[in-house]
Scaffold this active site. Structure first.
Site, PDB file in Angstrom:
ATOM      1  N   TYR A  28      -2.322  -1.277  10.587  1.00 53.40           N
ATOM      2  CA  TYR A  28      -2.214  -1.412   9.129  1.00 53.40           C
ATOM      3  C   TYR A  28      -0.875  -0.875   8.634  1.00 53.40           C
ATOM      4  CZ  TYR A  28      -3.855  -1.287   4.251  1.00 53.40           C
ATOM      5  OH  TYR A  28      -4.018  -1.483   2.901  1.00 53.40           O
ATOM      6  N   SER A  46       0.861  -1.178   0.000  1.00 50.55           N
ATOM      7  CA  SER A  46       0.000   0.000   0.000  1.00 50.55           C
ATOM      8  C   SER A  46       0.896   1.227   0.000  1.00 50.55           C
ATOM      9  CB  SER A  46      -0.871  -0.007   1.262  1.00 50.55           C
ATOM     10  OG  SER A  46      -1.473   1.249   1.499  1.00 50.55           O
TER      11      SER A  46
END
Length: 266
Positions: A161, A148
């Site tokens: 995350y 990401s």
């Protein structure tokens, strides 16, 4: 969620994975579904891994008629031994499964932090560990870790995350260094916000945490740092994964293919 018009799906570039076995985690929806279909279209036999049995069955039905096939494999990645076993014999491994919780650190549940790290970092390690002996034995393998922009940048309220994605970047680079003498590449794909159910489910949390209405989350939070003001389509990410599996990317390893609309250009 109000959003700009969807971007047309990219035209697939030639890719032949006939005779290859690929494993894609989080395959029942979003990026994983798009990757599974893309690799099956290239001729691969795809082991589609997810907890969602119904979603996997629907995916397998959708893959009928493609050059390859999709084989549903219902699995909870917190079962790390089973995850490692599922990866045995695979030629292409796509570590994609993920989950998200948006909370300030002082309010972040420790058990949720542990689960995120287990699914998004420890499970990829075990899957790579299971896949490498076969890849090394045949002198060819492709590991693609769906990271990401948060593997390269941090955002507030996403401690688990961000920590998991940063860890995945390091794991991917280590696998690249170890795999290079054996014909195995390992890379990350780093999208910004993708039009997936995972992103849709963040809206309420983001609105509450930032103290704004839900309809303002897209423009004021999700797309604030992106120069290109739209969400990425799952098929665009899948095409980047396909590129890294093709012969033209045989010299590409240990790197991060960034699809962030200019986020990290700031």
């Amino acid at each position: 969620m109000t959003a700009p018009p969807a971007f047309p799906a990219p035209h697939p570039s030639p890719l032949d994975l006939g005779g290859r076995t690929a494993l894609v985690t989080g395959a029942a929806g979003g990026i994983g579904r798009a990757c599974a279909l893309r690799l099956a279209d290239a001729g691969a036999k795809v082991r589609a891994v997810d907890r969602d049995a119904g979603g996997l069955e629907a995916l397998a039905e959708e893959a009928h008629g493609l050059a390859g096939a999709v084989e549903p494999h219902v699995l909870d990645l917190t079962d790390l031994d089973a995850a490692e076993l599922a990866a045995v014999g695979t030629d292409v491994l796509v570590n994609n499964a993920g989950l998200q919780l948006v909370r300030p650190i002082e309010e972040f549940p420790p058990d949720a932090f542990h689960t995120v790290l287990t699914v998004m970092l420890e499970a990829p390690f075990r899957l790579i560990r299971g896949a490498l002996p076969h890849m090394y034995g045949q002198g060819w393998g492709r590991i693609v870790n769906v990271s990401s922009v948060h593997g390269l940048r941090a955002s507030a309220y996403k401690s688990a995350y961000v920590a998991a994605k940063h860890g995945l970047e390091g794991l991917s680079k280590t696998a690249a260094l170890e795999g290079a003498p054996h014909g195995v590449t390992s890379n990350c794909v780093n999208p910004a916000y993708v039009r997936t159910p995972l992103v849709e489910r963040q809206i309420a949390d983001q609105a509450r945490t930032h103290g704004i209405p839900e309809e303002r989350v897209l423009s004021e939070v999700l797309l604030q740092d992106s120069a290109v003001k739209r969400l990425i389509e799952p098929e665009e990410v899948a095409e980047a994964v396909a590129y890294l599996c093709g012969p033209q990317a045989s010299f590409v390893t240990g790197t991060s293919l960034v699809l962030d609309g200019g986020w990290t250009a700031h």
